[in-house]
Design an enzyme around this catalytic site. Structure first.
Site, PDB file in Angstrom:
ATOM      1  N   GLY A   1      19.705   5.927   1.661  1.00 24.12           N
ATOM      2  CA  GLY A   1      20.475   4.932   1.606  1.00 24.12           C
ATOM      3  C   GLY A   1      21.104   4.834   0.396  1.00 24.12           C
TER       4      GLY A   1
ATOM      5  N   LYS B   1      10.134  11.254   3.136  1.00 24.68           N
ATOM      6  CA  LYS B   1      11.147  10.556   3.950  1.00 24.68           C
ATOM      7  C   LYS B   1      11.653  10.147   5.592  1.00 24.68           C
ATOM      8  CE  LYS B   1      15.279   8.499   1.738  1.00 24.68           C
ATOM      9  NZ  LYS B   1      14.386   7.111   1.716  1.00 24.68           N
TER      10      LYS B   1
ATOM     11  N   ASN C   1      18.995   1.590  -4.285  1.00 27.94           N
ATOM     12  CA  ASN C   1      18.614   2.334  -5.466  1.00 27.94           C
ATOM     13  C   ASN C   1      18.590   1.760  -6.746  1.00 27.94           C
ATOM     14  OD1 ASN C   1      17.510   4.098  -7.587  1.00 27.94           O
ATOM     15  ND2 ASN C   1      18.125   5.711  -6.116  1.00 27.94           N
ATOM     16  N   PHE C   2      17.191   1.003  -7.350  1.00 23.66           N
ATOM     17  CA  PHE C   2      16.805   0.336  -8.685  1.00 23.66           C
ATOM     18  C   PHE C   2      17.267   1.129  -9.870  1.00 23.66           C
ATOM     19  CE2 PHE C   2      14.625  -2.528  -5.272  1.00 23.66           C
ATOM     20  CZ  PHE C   2      15.394  -3.541  -5.060  1.00 23.66           C
TER      21      PHE C   2
ATOM     22  N   THR D   1      15.514   0.928   2.993  1.00 20.82           N
ATOM     23  CA  THR D   1      16.665   1.234   3.765  1.00 20.82           C
ATOM     24  C   THR D   1      17.200   0.689   4.844  1.00 20.82           C
ATOM     25  OG1 THR D   1      15.389   3.375   3.655  1.00 20.82           O
ATOM     26  CG2 THR D   1      16.810   3.116   1.856  1.00 20.82           C
TER      27      THR D   1
ATOM     28  N   HIS E   1      15.392  14.489  -1.245  1.00 19.62           N
ATOM     29  CA  HIS E   1      13.839  14.145  -0.907  1.00 19.62           C
ATOM     30  C   HIS E   1      12.542  14.976  -0.877  1.00 19.62           C
ATOM     31  CE1 HIS E   1      17.119  11.254  -1.444  1.00 19.62           C
ATOM     32  NE2 HIS E   1      16.045   9.779  -2.050  1.00 19.62           N
ATOM     33  N   HIS E   2      11.558  13.829  -1.603  1.00 18.97           N
ATOM     34  CA  HIS E   2      10.222  14.398  -1.128  1.00 18.97           C
ATOM     35  C   HIS E   2      10.476  14.532   0.761  1.00 18.97           C
ATOM     36  CE1 HIS E   2       9.722   9.877   0.309  1.00 18.97           C
ATOM     37  NE2 HIS E   2      10.348   9.487  -0.746  1.00 18.97           N
TER      38      HIS E   2
ATOM     39  N   LYS F   1       0.283  -1.235  -0.149  1.00 21.67           N
ATOM     40  CA  LYS F   1       0.301  -0.107   0.153  1.00 21.67           C
ATOM     41  C   LYS F   1       1.050   1.314  -0.019  1.00 21.67           C
ATOM     42  CE  LYS F   1      -4.101  -2.134   2.522  1.00 21.67           C
ATOM     43  NZ  LYS F   1      -4.538  -2.195   3.705  1.00 21.67           N
TER      44      LYS F   1
HETATM   45  N1  LIG Z   1      16.509   0.931  -3.430  1.00 21.85           N
HETATM   46  C1  LIG Z   1      14.947   2.477  -4.316  1.00 21.85           C
HETATM   47  O1  LIG Z   1      15.353   2.462  -5.015  1.00 21.85           O
HETATM   48  C2  LIG Z   1      13.946   2.775  -3.287  1.00 21.85           C
HETATM   49  C3  LIG Z   1      14.264   2.686  -2.139  1.00 21.85           C
HETATM   50  N2  LIG Z   1      13.000   3.279  -1.012  1.00 21.85           N
HETATM   51  C4  LIG Z   1      13.125   2.634   0.557  1.00 21.85           C
HETATM   52  O2  LIG Z   1      11.824   1.976   0.357  1.00 21.85           O
HETATM   53  C5  LIG Z   1      11.053   1.903   1.883  1.00 21.85           C
HETATM   54  C6  LIG Z   1       9.807   2.341   1.439  1.00 21.85           C
HETATM   55  O3  LIG Z   1       9.693   3.829   0.938  1.00 21.85           O
HETATM   56  P1  LIG Z   1       8.201   4.438   0.227  1.00 21.85           P
HETATM   57  O4  LIG Z   1       7.508   3.510  -0.687  1.00 21.85           O
HETATM   58  O5  LIG Z   1       8.867   5.513   0.142  1.00 21.85           O
HETATM   59  O6  LIG Z   1       6.918   3.909   1.980  1.00 21.85           O
HETATM   60  P2  LIG Z   1       6.297   3.655   1.970  1.00 21.85           P
HETATM   61  O7  LIG Z   1       5.818   4.761   4.408  1.00 21.85           O
HETATM   62  O8  LIG Z   1       4.496   4.905   1.105  1.00 21.85           O
HETATM   63  O9  LIG Z   1       5.300   2.273   2.473  1.00 21.85           O
HETATM   64  C7  LIG Z   1       6.303   1.633   2.726  1.00 21.85           C
HETATM   65  C8  LIG Z   1       5.039   0.848   3.237  1.00 21.85           C
HETATM   66  O10 LIG Z   1       5.062  -0.326   3.645  1.00 21.85           O
HETATM   67  C9  LIG Z   1       4.112  -0.214   5.174  1.00 21.85           C
HETATM   68  N3  LIG Z   1       4.866  -1.315   6.187  1.00 21.85           N
HETATM   69  C10 LIG Z   1       5.099  -1.612   7.382  1.00 21.85           C
HETATM   70  N4  LIG Z   1       5.345  -2.223   8.397  1.00 21.85           N
HETATM   71  C11 LIG Z   1       5.622  -3.630   7.235  1.00 21.85           C
HETATM   72  C12 LIG Z   1       4.682  -4.478   7.716  1.00 21.85           C
HETATM   73  N5  LIG Z   1       6.179  -5.232   8.290  1.00 21.85           N
HETATM   74  N6  LIG Z   1       4.702  -5.194   6.431  1.00 21.85           N
HETATM   75  C13 LIG Z   1       4.271  -4.829   5.495  1.00 21.85           C
HETATM   76  N7  LIG Z   1       4.265  -3.868   5.181  1.00 21.85           N
HETATM   77  C14 LIG Z   1       4.643  -2.967   5.786  1.00 21.85           C
HETATM   78  C15 LIG Z   1       3.453   0.668   5.954  1.00 21.85           C
HETATM   79  O11 LIG Z   1       2.240   0.376   6.013  1.00 21.85           O
HETATM   80  P3  LIG Z   1       2.159   1.996   7.316  1.00 21.85           P
HETATM   81  O12 LIG Z   1       2.639   3.169   6.590  1.00 21.85           O
HETATM   82  O13 LIG Z   1       0.745   1.826   7.846  1.00 21.85           O
HETATM   83  O14 LIG Z   1       3.405   1.864   8.222  1.00 21.85           O
HETATM   84  C16 LIG Z   1       3.835   1.309   3.980  1.00 21.85           C
HETATM   85  O15 LIG Z   1       2.316   1.154   3.579  1.00 21.85           O
HETATM   86  C17 LIG Z   1      12.099   3.386   2.187  1.00 21.85           C
HETATM   87  O16 LIG Z   1      12.937   2.370   3.309  1.00 21.85           O
HETATM   88  C18 LIG Z   1      12.319   3.545   1.149  1.00 21.85           C
HETATM   89  O17 LIG Z   1      14.253   4.728   1.894  1.00 21.85           O
HETATM   90  C19 LIG Z   1      12.220   4.044  -2.088  1.00 21.85           C
HETATM   91  C20 LIG Z   1      12.081   4.189  -3.109  1.00 21.85           C
HETATM   92  C21 LIG Z   1      13.179   3.901  -3.919  1.00 21.85           C
HETATM   93  O1  LIG Z   2      12.901   7.218  -0.125  1.00 21.47           O
HETATM   94  C1  LIG Z   2      13.123   7.338  -0.720  1.00 21.47           C
HETATM   95  O2  LIG Z   2      12.236   7.913  -1.503  1.00 21.47           O
HETATM   96  C2  LIG Z   2      13.655   6.804  -1.453  1.00 21.47           C
HETATM   97  N1  LIG Z   2      14.566   5.506  -1.127  1.00 21.47           N
HETATM   98  C3  LIG Z   2      16.322   5.626  -1.755  1.00 21.47           C
HETATM   99  C4  LIG Z   2      17.035   5.845  -0.627  1.00 21.47           C
HETATM  100  O3  LIG Z   2      17.397   6.053   0.766  1.00 21.47           O
HETATM  101  O4  LIG Z   2      18.015   5.805  -1.183  1.00 21.47           O
HETATM  102  C5  LIG Z   2      15.946   5.118  -2.465  1.00 21.47           C
HETATM  103  C6  LIG Z   2      15.726   6.339  -3.180  1.00 21.47           C
HETATM  104  O5  LIG Z   2      16.597   7.322  -3.529  1.00 21.47           O
HETATM  105  C7  LIG Z   2      13.981   7.302  -3.296  1.00 21.47           C
END
Ligand SMILES: NC(=O)C1=CN([C@@H]2O[C@H](COP(=O)(O)OP(=O)(O)OC[C@H]3O[C@@H](n4cnc5c(N)ncnc54)[C@H](OP(=O)(O)O)[C@@H]3O)[C@@H](O)[C@H]2O)C=CC1
Ligand SMILES: O=C(O)C1=N[C@H](C(=O)O)C[C@H](O)C1
Length: 248
Positions: A143, A137, A105-106, A78, A133-134, A10
């Site tokens: 990361g 975060k 980062n993907f 991260t 970032h937004h 979600k």
């Molecule tokens: N490697 C990459 O390329 C990227 C990495 N990221 C990383 O990915 C992570 C998520 O980012 P983002 O999507 O923006 O964050 P969001 O907060 O939008 O999404 C995280 C989701 O995970 C849910 N969640 C929390 N705990 C659990 C659990 N135990 N099991 C399943 N779901 C759970 C949250 O629910 P709730 O809100 O209720 O807690 C929320 O819906 C961050 O660490 C971010 O830095 C982001 C973008 C790119």
């Molecule tokens: O939280 C994010 O949005 C992102 N998280 C990753 C990070 O912490 O590096 C990847 C990207 O920067 C987006």
């Protein structure tokens, strides 16, 4: 067809990943789980690969469960340091057929930015990183910035580079950023941004700036799918998407 489950479905990245997995011709979305859902749903649905975009505080428990159940994991969440990576290596040794990819980062461009920064690192006296970032975060520095700093620092160590020049003797707390492996990392949180980074290098009479911008979360999806397609043939721990890209 690769059967895929998404954790954090979600969330911003999880929702985008569900769309990408549904749209790809060779992947099938069999489970979308979020906060409060039972991980057992993954085995019931026959998931072969899990994609985790949750939160740093829950990802290790998710991975312990996936590894114990022989489900490969592609991880964007991260919060990984050497201690966490060592824990995963130990868990994977006990389950040798299973693969885990930790990708800071993907985005293909961000992976290239990190590689280019590592290439440049030996030639410059000064280096600093700015990640932008937004404002939703939850972790800082990003990361990606941590990983970039570690890669740059490793190259500098190997090249026996001297200390980075900095005459600061008085400063407000935070004014010079965080120290990651000896590299200064500065974080910006701004409405309107998605994910951006600049790596600044400097030497006598010149600077070099390497910048990457993710303007939309679709930018991460080619890399997520590459991870999903690759992880089944890469048992053990892989850190960084570059290992699945032909960069030679
Ligand atoms: N490697 C990459 O390329 C990227 C990495 N990221 C990383 O990915 C992570 C998520 O980012 P983002 O999507 O923006 O964050 P969001 O907060 O939008 O999404 C995280 C989701 O995970 C849910 N969640 C929390 N705990 C659990 C659990 N135990 N099991 C399943 N779901 C759970 C949250 O629910 P709730 O809100 O209720 O807690 C929320 O819906 C961050 O660490 C971010 O830095 C982001 C973008 C790119
Ligand atoms: O939280 C994010 O949005 C992102 N998280 C990753 C990070 O912490 O590096 C990847 C990207 O920067 C987006």
């Amino acid at each position: 067809m690769i059967k895929v489950g998404v954790l954090g479905a979600k969330g911003k990245m999880g929702a985008q990943t569900c769309l990408a997995v549904e749209e790809a011709a060779d992947t099938e979305l069999v489970a979308r789980l979020d906060q409060g859902d039972e991980l057992d749903e993954l085995t019931r649905a026959g998931a072969e690969v899990v994609v985790d975009f949750t939160r740093p505080e829950v990802v290790m428990d998710n991975l312990a469960w996936c590894i114990a159940h022989g489900i490969h994991a592609v991880v964007g969440t991260t919060g990984f340091d050497e201690e966490r990576l060592a824990t995963l290596r130990t868990q994977l040794e006990a389950n040798p057929g299973t693969g885990v990819l930790i990708a800071p980062n993907f985005s293909i461009g961000a992976v290239l930015m990190m590689q280019f920064a590592a290439q440049a690192a030996r030639y410059y006296e000064s280096v600093e990183i700015i990640e932008l970032h937004h404002p939703d975060k939850v972790d800082a520095p990003s990361g990606t910035a941590r990983r970039t700093a570690e890669l740059v620092a490793a190259v500098r160590r190997e090249a026996e580079a001297g200390p980075i020049p900095d005459a600061t003797t008085t400063a407000l707390e935070g004014a010079r950023g965080a120290d990651v492996d000896g590299i200064r990392v500065h974080g910006v949180r701004l409405r309107g941004l998605v994910a951006h980074q600049e790596v600044l290098f400097g030497d006598e009479g010149e600077t070099l700036t390497i910048r990457h911008d993710s303007m939309h979360r679709t930018s991460f999806m080619a890399g997520v799918l590459l991870g999903v397609r690759s992880i089944g043939t890469a048992p053990g721990l892989t850190v960084g998407l570059e290992h699945f890209m032909d960069l030679s």
